[in-house]
Write a protein that holds these residues in place. Structure first.
Motif, PDB file in Angstrom:
ATOM      1  N   GLU A  85       1.300  -1.268   0.099  1.00  0.00           N
ATOM      2  CA  GLU A  85       0.101  -0.089  -0.118  1.00  0.00           C
ATOM      3  C   GLU A  85       0.752   1.267   0.433  1.00  0.00           C
ATOM      4  O   GLU A  85       1.681   1.557   0.405  1.00  0.00           O
ATOM      5  CB  GLU A  85      -1.098   0.345   1.317  1.00  0.00           C
ATOM      6  N   ASP A  91      -5.126   3.778  -2.129  1.00  0.00           N
ATOM      7  CA  ASP A  91      -5.697   4.139  -2.960  1.00  0.00           C
ATOM      8  C   ASP A  91      -4.265   5.465  -3.818  1.00  0.00           C
ATOM      9  O   ASP A  91      -3.922   6.383  -2.893  1.00  0.00           O
ATOM     10  CB  ASP A  91      -7.071   5.521  -3.262  1.00  0.00           C
ATOM     11  N   GLU A  95      -6.083   8.545  -8.382  1.00  0.00           N
ATOM     12  CA  GLU A  95      -6.421   7.543  -9.065  1.00  0.00           C
ATOM     13  C   GLU A  95      -8.435   7.623  -8.176  1.00  0.00           C
ATOM     14  O   GLU A  95      -8.407   8.277  -7.315  1.00  0.00           O
ATOM     15  CB  GLU A  95      -6.281   6.484  -8.558  1.00  0.00           C
ATOM     16  N   LYS A  97     -11.147   6.815  -6.085  1.00  0.00           N
ATOM     17  CA  LYS A  97     -10.474   6.446  -4.545  1.00  0.00           C
ATOM     18  C   LYS A  97     -12.142   5.179  -5.096  1.00  0.00           C
ATOM     19  O   LYS A  97     -12.818   5.214  -5.265  1.00  0.00           O
ATOM     20  CB  LYS A  97     -11.536   7.422  -3.864  1.00  0.00           C
ATOM     21  N   HIS A  98     -11.246   3.559  -3.621  1.00  0.00           N
ATOM     22  CA  HIS A  98     -12.313   2.883  -3.515  1.00  0.00           C
ATOM     23  C   HIS A  98     -13.415   3.321  -2.723  1.00  0.00           C
ATOM     24  O   HIS A  98     -13.151   2.878  -1.336  1.00  0.00           O
ATOM     25  CB  HIS A  98     -11.277   1.670  -3.137  1.00  0.00           C
TER      26      HIS A  98
END
Length: 102
Positions: A85, A91, A95, A97-98
Motif C-alpha cells: 500500500e 489508493d 486515482e 478512490k475505492h
C-alpha cells in the motif's frame, strides 16, 4: 587654384559674420535628423501594434478550432500492480478512490 581659396575665404567671412556660438558648435550626423527619429518611433509603434493584433487574431483562431480527442487506452492489468500500500492509503494520489476502503 584660386577657386578653393576663394571658397575658403567666403566661408571664413560668413563664419565671422555669424554669432560666435554657431561657429563653434559641433554638428553630428544624428543631430540633424531629430524629426526622422520621431518618424521611426511612430513607424515601429505601428508595426508593434499590427504584430500584436495579428498574433491575437491567430491565437483566437487556433484556440477556437478545438483539438483531437484520442480514445482511452485499454485497461491492461499489468499497469496497476501494487505489491504494497501507499503511505497515504490504499489508493494512489490521482486515482479514483475505492469506496469499500473508506
Amino acid at each position: 587654384m584660386a577657386a578653393p581659396v576663394t571658397r575658403f575665404l567666403a566661408a571664413a567671412s560668413a563664419a565671422a559674420k555669424s554669432p560666435a556660438g554657431a561657429a563653434t558648435r559641433r554638428r553630428f550626423a544624428s543631430s540633424s535628423a531629430r524629426h526622422d527619429d520621431a518618424q521611426e518611433a511612430v513607424k515601429w509603434e505601428r508595426i508593434t501594434y499590427f504584430g500584436i493584433a495579428t498574433c491575437t487574431v491567430l491565437a483566437i483562431y487556433n484556440l477556437s478550432k478545438g483539438h483531437q480527442h484520442f480514445p482511452d487506452p485499454p485497461p491492461y492489468p499489468y499497469l496497476h500492480i501494487r505489491n504494497k500500500e501507499f503511505p497515504w492509503g490504499p489508493d494512489g494520489l490521482f486515482e479514483k478512490k475505492h469506496s469499500d476502503h473508506h
